[in-house]
Design a protein around this motif. Structure first.
Motif, mmCIF file in Angstrom:
data_model
loop_
_atom_site.group_PDB
_atom_site.id
_atom_site.type_symbol
_atom_site.label_atom_id
_atom_site.label_comp_id
_atom_site.label_asym_id
_atom_site.label_seq_id
_atom_site.Cartn_x
_atom_site.Cartn_y
_atom_site.Cartn_z
ATOM 1 N N ALA A 1 41.860 34.021 41.215
ATOM 2 C CA ALA A 1 42.568 34.503 40.091
ATOM 3 C C ALA A 1 42.436 36.021 39.777
ATOM 4 O O ALA A 1 41.529 36.573 40.053
ATOM 5 C CB ALA A 1 42.095 33.775 38.721
ATOM 6 N N VAL B 1 40.465 23.434 36.940
ATOM 7 C CA VAL B 1 40.701 24.792 36.960
ATOM 8 C C VAL B 1 39.872 25.574 35.829
ATOM 9 O O VAL B 1 40.097 25.079 34.951
ATOM 10 C CB VAL B 1 42.198 25.293 36.834
ATOM 11 C CG1 VAL B 1 42.481 26.566 36.513
ATOM 12 C CG2 VAL B 1 42.773 24.937 38.262
ATOM 13 N N ARG B 2 39.364 26.580 36.043
ATOM 14 C CA ARG B 2 38.531 27.227 35.082
ATOM 15 C C ARG B 2 38.997 28.580 34.858
ATOM 16 O O ARG B 2 38.926 29.327 33.591
ATOM 17 C CB ARG B 2 37.199 27.222 35.288
ATOM 18 C CG ARG B 2 36.525 25.865 35.468
ATOM 19 C CD ARG B 2 36.414 25.403 33.849
ATOM 20 N NE ARG B 2 35.841 23.839 34.016
ATOM 21 C CZ ARG B 2 36.709 22.803 33.816
ATOM 22 N NH1 ARG B 2 38.003 22.797 34.012
ATOM 23 N NH2 ARG B 2 35.905 21.685 33.984
ATOM 24 N N ALA B 3 39.604 29.371 35.798
ATOM 25 C CA ALA B 3 40.101 30.902 35.470
ATOM 26 C C ALA B 3 41.073 31.183 34.708
ATOM 27 O O ALA B 3 41.450 32.306 34.284
ATOM 28 C CB ALA B 3 40.324 31.169 36.965
ATOM 29 N N TRP B 4 42.130 30.100 34.352
ATOM 30 C CA TRP B 4 43.031 30.287 33.397
ATOM 31 C C TRP B 4 42.927 29.305 32.370
ATOM 32 O O TRP B 4 42.470 28.294 32.450
ATOM 33 C CB TRP B 4 44.328 29.636 34.210
ATOM 34 C CG TRP B 4 44.972 31.021 35.261
ATOM 35 C CD1 TRP B 4 45.697 31.971 34.894
ATOM 36 C CD2 TRP B 4 44.751 30.800 36.623
ATOM 37 N NE1 TRP B 4 45.966 32.516 36.201
ATOM 38 C CE2 TRP B 4 45.336 31.788 37.264
ATOM 39 C CE3 TRP B 4 43.914 29.875 37.394
ATOM 40 C CZ2 TRP B 4 45.446 32.204 38.428
ATOM 41 C CZ3 TRP B 4 43.841 29.995 38.765
ATOM 42 C CH2 TRP B 4 44.475 31.300 39.437
ATOM 43 N N ASP C 1 40.610 29.302 41.260
ATOM 44 C CA ASP C 1 39.747 29.943 40.443
ATOM 45 C C ASP C 1 39.347 31.346 41.091
ATOM 46 O O ASP C 1 39.414 32.482 40.393
ATOM 47 C CB ASP C 1 38.413 29.282 40.127
ATOM 48 C CG ASP C 1 38.805 28.198 38.938
ATOM 49 O OD1 ASP C 1 40.043 28.493 38.349
ATOM 50 O OD2 ASP C 1 38.148 27.263 38.629
#
Length: 263
Positions: A262, A50-53, A259
């Motif tokens: 988000a 995961v990258r968006a958080w 992602d």
């Protein structure tokens, strides 16, 4: 992102849950709630992708090590109270993601407290697994974990007998399934408790995800439809080609979808 630490959260009845935190522990992020036959460790590949958080907190629900026992008063309400306790500790969380039984628990929690965003992948609801409860009760009374795993794979999820036989040949995989099946009877009993006709009334946004391999088919696709009718404001998304075990079979694809959702 890498796992940075594990936090112990006291909950009711003298039990506790542990939470594996990935990323920046000081930044508000995503809380992940797995379902039955799963634990926080099984979700580490999704969390790390995961990258968006800036952070991902994966709850290890009670009944699976190193979290505490279910306790004698365990019910669906117990799970909601446990998630409330986690959200009180991780008070800056921007979103909650629940998978399967975890999705139902998250939806019920958002029916009584504000949640900025709720995402659920193939949440299940009564009568999911109801027909298998007598056999699960018998296996649980005998503490026959082999029978429990066989029941969930054959009678509930409808897994092909040849695939179940193949799982049995892998000792490590089968032992892990036996371990995760210990609370299964009581969890299946709990998820078959009555729930309100409308769910997640205090969520600002609800995203429901169904795997393309299960859409419209029993047991997961039909249970998904039962949940969707209870969340009329939800936006429905399909993860093409995937099934219920997406966190094991396609963690990067699931992380990419999260992602994309988000806010």
């Amino acid at each position: 992102m890498e796992q940075t630490f594990q936090k112990k959260v006291p909950v009711g009845g003298g039990s506790w849950v542990t939470v594996d935190v990935h990323g920046d522990p000081g930044a508000p992020g995503l809380v992940v709630l797995p379902g039955v036959m799963s634990d926080a460790r099984a979700w580490r590949h999704v969390a790390s992708a995961v990258r968006a958080w800036p952070s991902v907190a994966v709850v290890n629900r009670r009944g699976r090590t190193p979290s505490g026992p279910l306790t004698d008063t365990y019910s669906l309400r117990t799970e909601v109270e446990d998630l409330n306790a986690v959200l009180d500790v991780f008070s800056g969380s921007r979103a909650v993601f629940g998978w399967s039984y975890g999705g139902l628990i998250a939806l019920l929690t958002a029916d009584e407290r504000p949640v900025p965003q709720l995402i659920a992948y193939e949440p299940v609801v009564r009568p999911f697994g109801l027909h298998a409860l007598p056999d699960l009760a018998s296996a649980d009374e005998r503490r026959d974990r082999d029978a429990t795993v066989d029941i969930v794979n054959r009678r509930i999820t409808g897994l092909d007998p040849a695939r179940v036989a193949a799982l049995r040949t892998d000792r490590e995989v089968w032992e892990n399934l036996r371990r995760l099946s210990e609370p299964l009877y009581r969890e299946t009993l709990a998820l078959n408790e009555p729930v309100p006709d409308v769910l997640a009334r205090h969520a600002d946004r609800v995203d429901l995800i169904v795997g393309g391999a299960n859409r419209g088919t029993a047991p997961y696709g039909t249970s998904f439809d039962d949940v969707r009718r209870r969340v009329p404001t939800a936006t429905v998304h399909e993860l093409a080609g995937e099934g219920h075990l997406v966190h094991l079979e396609a963690p990067s694809q699931l992380a990419a979808m999260l992602d994309g959702l988000a806010v």
